[in-house]
Design a protein around this motif. Structure first.
Motif, mmCIF file in Angstrom:
data_model
loop_
_atom_site.group_PDB
_atom_site.id
_atom_site.type_symbol
_atom_site.label_atom_id
_atom_site.label_comp_id
_atom_site.label_asym_id
_atom_site.label_seq_id
_atom_site.Cartn_x
_atom_site.Cartn_y
_atom_site.Cartn_z
ATOM 1 N N ALA A 194 0.844 -1.192 0.000
ATOM 2 C CA ALA A 194 0.000 0.000 0.000
ATOM 3 C C ALA A 194 0.873 1.233 0.000
ATOM 4 N N GLU A 218 -1.216 3.145 -6.726
ATOM 5 C CA GLU A 218 -2.587 2.710 -6.993
ATOM 6 C C GLU A 218 -3.134 1.834 -5.874
ATOM 7 N N MET A 219 -2.245 1.286 -5.053
ATOM 8 C CA MET A 219 -2.659 0.361 -3.993
ATOM 9 C C MET A 219 -2.886 1.157 -2.710
ATOM 10 N N THR A 220 -4.116 1.545 -2.480
ATOM 11 C CA THR A 220 -4.434 2.428 -1.363
ATOM 12 C C THR A 220 -4.469 1.661 -0.046
ATOM 13 N N LYS A 223 -7.282 -0.860 1.037
ATOM 14 C CA LYS A 223 -7.365 -2.236 0.535
ATOM 15 C C LYS A 223 -6.969 -3.260 1.600
ATOM 16 N N ARG A 246 -2.360 -7.208 -1.871
ATOM 17 C CA ARG A 246 -1.815 -6.382 -2.951
ATOM 18 C C ARG A 246 -2.976 -5.922 -3.815
ATOM 19 N N ASN A 247 -3.419 -4.712 -3.572
ATOM 20 C CA ASN A 247 -4.587 -4.139 -4.235
ATOM 21 C C ASN A 247 -5.802 -5.034 -4.011
ATOM 22 N N ASN A 248 -6.320 -5.706 -5.054
ATOM 23 C CA ASN A 248 -7.507 -6.552 -4.898
ATOM 24 C C ASN A 248 -7.167 -8.034 -4.728
ATOM 25 N N PRO A 299 -0.572 -4.874 -10.291
ATOM 26 C CA PRO A 299 -1.646 -5.195 -9.343
ATOM 27 C C PRO A 299 -2.991 -5.260 -10.048
#
Length: 300
Positions: A194, A218-220, A223, A246-248, A299
């Motif tokens: 993140a 992009e990985m907030t 998440k 990792r993200n989704n 990701p």
């Protein structure tokens, strides 16, 4: 999911910890929002980040109190336990998220740079667990959510202090899971991807490095929170595991187990180890990889 439960989230004034605290509260938990308010390297103190998160939780109809203790000090960890009991009458979940970075290539690393990172991450996680262990035992319930890192699980340049601390947390978490299972206490680890002010210290000089940093942005932090809340749910029976978010994507990470063996009926000498054992196992050796060498795809 967490109605009537009390959660302590360390390092909850910003980034990952903030989003965990907010989601815990949204699912019914009463939250002790701990944050010393220091800089990325641990210097200084500022009460406003923790207070802002508390105000945000209250504005949404939740319950929360601020705490400005330093997890590296056992007396501050004990005070968080006491504050939760005084304010909410219970303590049910510890999220060991607080951390600092003091990155430097190993041959230039000072003892102070080593100690400060170990103290916050590893000793801090121990302090928080130690502060509540007897209470968890007495009430026959409790949950530890500990934060590790792929910098420890896999490796990264210039982070010997951080990597060692994060691998130490893996061992601590597994020991908590083993020692306290009989009391219905669970313990798991999460390695998060993140973007945060700590990750913002990653050097980005080449175009490839700059592109990697942009992907990480992009990985907030938000998440990471759903897995934390799911592990904190009292109906969850998962314990002793290492996850990565990792993200989704949510990964279950491997744990060290034997992958290859060699045997010699007459025993080994230094020469036969050199000439036979090591060459026989070489095909299964691990490369000197960094986190980015393993997680090479974008990701999802």
């Amino acid at each position: 999911m967490l109605e009537g439960k009390a959660v302590v989230v360390t390092g909850a004034g910003r980034g990952i910890g903030r989003d965990i605290a907010l989601m815990m509260a949204s699912k019914g938990a009463k939250v002790v929002v701990n944050d010393l308010g220091g800089a990325a390297d641990g210097a200084g103190a500022d009460a406003s980040p923790a207070e802002e998160v508390v105000n945000e939780i209250k504005a949404a109809g939740g319950e929360a109190v601020a705490n400005f203790g330093n997890v590296a000090k056992i007396e501050d960890a004990n005070a968080m336990y006491e504050q939760s009991m005084d304010e909410f009458g219970t303590i049910d979940v510890i999220v060991n998220n607080a951390g600092i970075l003091r990155d430097v290539i190993f041959h230039k690393m000072t003892e102070a740079e080593w100690d400060s990172v170990i103290d916050v991450h590893l000793k801090g996680s121990f302090n928080m667990a130690q502060a509540v262990a007897k209470q968890f035992k007495m009430q026959a319930s409790g949950c530890f959510i500990n934060f590790t890192s792929t910098s420890g699980l896999i490796g990264n340049f210039g982070q010997a202090n951080y990597s060692a601390a994060k691998m130490g947390i893996v061992g601590l978490s597994k020991s908590l899971a083993l020692d306290m299972a009989r009391f219905n206490v669970r313990s798991n680890c999460i390695a998060p991807f993140a973007w945060s002010r700590l990750i913002g210290t990653i050097p980005a000089k080449t175009e490839a490095e700059k592109a990697r940093v942009e992907r990480i942005k992009e990985m907030t932090p938000a998440k990471i929170a759903p897995l934390c809340v799911a592990l904190a749910d009292p109906t969850c029976d998962t314990t002793g595991q290492i996850f990565c978010v990792r993200n989704n994507e949510i990964f279950l990470m491997s744990q060290p187990r034997p992958i290859r063996s060699v045997h010699r009926s007459e025993g080994w000498t230094p020469e036969t180890v050199r000439d036979h054992a090591l060459p026989a196992m070489k095909a299964s050796f691990f490369d000197l990889e960094r986190s980015g060498d393993v997680f090479t795809w974008d990701p999802i």
